[in-house]
Scaffold this active site. Structure first.
Site, PDB file in Angstrom:
ATOM      1  N   GLY A   1       0.790  -1.223   0.000  1.00 45.12           N
ATOM      2  CA  GLY A   1       0.000   0.000   0.000  1.00 45.12           C
ATOM      3  C   GLY A   1       0.822   1.274   0.000  1.00 45.12           C
TER       4      GLY A   1
ATOM      5  CB  CYS B   1       9.728  -2.763   3.727  1.00 42.26           C
ATOM      6  SG  CYS B   1       9.203  -2.798   1.989  1.00 42.26           S
ATOM      7  CG  PHE B   2       4.209   0.071   4.732  1.00 40.71           C
ATOM      8  CD1 PHE B   2       3.986   0.795   3.573  1.00 40.71           C
ATOM      9  CD2 PHE B   2       3.237   0.095   5.710  1.00 40.71           C
ATOM     10  CE1 PHE B   2       2.822   1.544   3.394  1.00 40.71           C
ATOM     11  CE2 PHE B   2       2.068   0.830   5.550  1.00 40.71           C
ATOM     12  CZ  PHE B   2       1.859   1.555   4.393  1.00 40.71           C
TER      13      PHE B   2
ATOM     14  CD  GLN C   1       7.339   3.042   1.830  1.00 36.41           C
ATOM     15  OE1 GLN C   1       6.133   2.890   2.010  1.00 36.41           O
ATOM     16  NE2 GLN C   1       8.011   2.377   0.903  1.00 36.41           N
TER      17      GLN C   1
ATOM     18  CG  ASN D   1       7.375  -5.778  -3.097  1.00 31.14           C
ATOM     19  OD1 ASN D   1       7.300  -5.180  -4.165  1.00 31.14           O
ATOM     20  ND2 ASN D   1       6.312  -6.216  -2.454  1.00 31.14           N
TER      21      ASN D   1
ATOM     22  CG  PHE E   1       4.589   4.324  -2.321  1.00 38.08           C
ATOM     23  CD1 PHE E   1       3.898   5.444  -2.762  1.00 38.08           C
ATOM     24  CD2 PHE E   1       4.014   3.072  -2.501  1.00 38.08           C
ATOM     25  CE1 PHE E   1       2.658   5.315  -3.367  1.00 38.08           C
ATOM     26  CE2 PHE E   1       2.777   2.931  -3.103  1.00 38.08           C
ATOM     27  CZ  PHE E   1       2.098   4.064  -3.538  1.00 38.08           C
TER      28      PHE E   1
ATOM     29  CG  HIS F   1      11.997  -7.174   2.592  1.00 41.97           C
ATOM     30  ND1 HIS F   1      10.885  -7.977   2.563  1.00 41.97           N
ATOM     31  CD2 HIS F   1      11.567  -5.943   2.198  1.00 41.97           C
ATOM     32  CE1 HIS F   1       9.831  -7.283   2.156  1.00 41.97           C
ATOM     33  NE2 HIS F   1      10.235  -6.047   1.928  1.00 41.97           N
TER      34      HIS F   1
ATOM     35  CD  GLU G   1      12.706 -10.037   5.694  1.00 44.27           C
ATOM     36  OE1 GLU G   1      12.200 -10.059   4.566  1.00 44.27           O
ATOM     37  OE2 GLU G   1      12.987  -8.968   6.287  1.00 44.27           O
TER      38      GLU G   1
END
Length: 378
Positions: A234, A260-261, A264, A302, A305, A352, A354
């Site tokens: 998203g 990641c997200f 942001q 991945n 944004f 990521h 991991e």
């Protein structure tokens, strides 16, 4: 496994059409078409919740020969909106396999397509950027071409979408710490991967995976030594509630790590903006510079944004959290790949660490987080 000859068609919002064979479930699926460059680890990609809402194209031509097993999933199901491959394997030949990839896609209702020129589509996406698309198979393959294109163009773009509720758990769960126990860790599940949980538990955290709609009181109730925000799908600009929760965490002085997200959302909590990348970063071969060490790491990504922050020097947080610096930079396009707050215990990375099934260049970041918690406690 007998490969189907049932027709399927991939339609992109620019009007291009690619006719192939149905793969996985039959029907219609819509999403943002992106390509992933990994030659291995397709099971981890498919079960990564951050791919929700995306139709994933594999650039590697031959997919499925190792099948699917019950040990490697990163979450409870396959999350991609659709799947595009050139040559699905006719047989499953790995001793660990418990089912074929095709059977797994059917079980989770994932509509796919095979037998098309994935290289040609990759070249389109590499030039035009990520595009909305649709896969039509079964009865939907017979729809009028104009109707199929209309359906694709009516689909919502990824910008502005909040998908956290779709992928997050409904009930909290706890994974016990391994070795020396550091304390309870509150993990906000925005699409967390099992490898992340395993890595955190291995550093001594009692990992409490929390639903995405928890409040600061819910977080405080587990008496955490730190807070972690996971990866997820998203648009970060559509996650105001998660940003507000993170600001409450920072105000409380709790150490924070986001990936990641989560990177942001830390950027937004600190007062920076975010924007949509034309292409995004996906796959397991993205070079990133760690500015603190000068080391170039090959990392798994991945994200579509990114955080809008100055790449060089330190700046004051617009929201009053002291000095902030960009800690990591993507070397392909100079995108912010990490943030570090200098006056509060908080940092994040855009990729990521991991990285199941690899690479593992950035795994040290979990140790850095554990060290931060120990320093803050002292």
């Amino acid at each position: 496994m007998i490969l189907t000859t049932d027709p399927a068609v991939l339609v992109l919002e620019d009007g291009t059409r690619h006719t192939g064979r149905a793969y996985g479930a039959r029907g219609t699926t819509l999403g943002e078409v992106v390509f992933a460059t990994g030659m291995t680890g397709y099971q981890e990609t498919l079960t990564d919740p951050s791919y929700a809402g995306q139709i994933v194209l594999q650039t590697a031509p031959h997919i499925g020969n190792t099948g699917m097993n019950g040990e490697d999933p990163e979450s409870r199901r396959v999350w991609v909106a659709g799947y595009i491959v050139r040559d699905p394997s006719r047989v499953v030949s790995n001793w660990r396999a418990e089912e074929s990839l095709d059977d797994a896609l059917v079980r989770d209702g994932i509509v796919g397509i095979s037998g098309i020129d994935t290289r040609a589509i990759t070249r389109v996406l590499r030039s035009a950027g990520s595009l909305r698309g649709g896969i039509f198979s079964g009865e939907a393959a017979a729809l009028d071409a104009g109707e199929q294109l209309r359906i694709v163009r009516d689909a919502p773009p990824m910008a502005g979408r909040n998908l956290s509720a779709q992928v997050s758990v409904d009930v909290a769960s706890v994974t016990p710490a391994q070795g020396e126990r550091l304390g309870n860790l509150a993990v906000l599940d925005l699409g967390v991967k099992q490898a992340t949980i395993d890595n955190l538990a291995a550093r001594g955290f009692e990992v409490h995976v929390l639903p995405q709609d928890v409040t600061i009181d819910d977080v405080r109730a587990i008496d955490p030594v730190a807070v972690f925000y996971s990866n997820g799908p998203g648009d970060p600009a559509a996650s105001d509630r998660h940003v507000a929760l993170l600001r409450a965490v920072l105000d409380a002085g709790l150490p924070f790590f986001g990936i990641c997200f989560g990177n942001q959302l830390l950027g937004r909590a600190l007062g920076f903006g975010t924007y949509k990348l034309p292409f995004g970063h996906r796959g397991i071969n993205q070079p990133v510079l760690d500015k603190a060490t000068g080391r170039v790491e090959i990392t798994a990504h991945n994200h579509g944004f990114a955080v809008d922050a100055p790449l060089e020097g330190t700046v004051d947080s617009p929201n009053g959290y002291g000095r902030v610096e960009v800690s990591h930079i993507g070397l392909n396009d100079n995108v912010v790949e990490g943030l570090r707050a200098l006056d509060i215990p908080a940092f994040s990375v855009q990729y990521h660490p991991e990285a199941a099934a690899g690479p593992h260049d950035a795994n040290y970041l979990f140790d850095r987080f554990a060290d931060l918690v120990k320093e803050n406690r002292a």
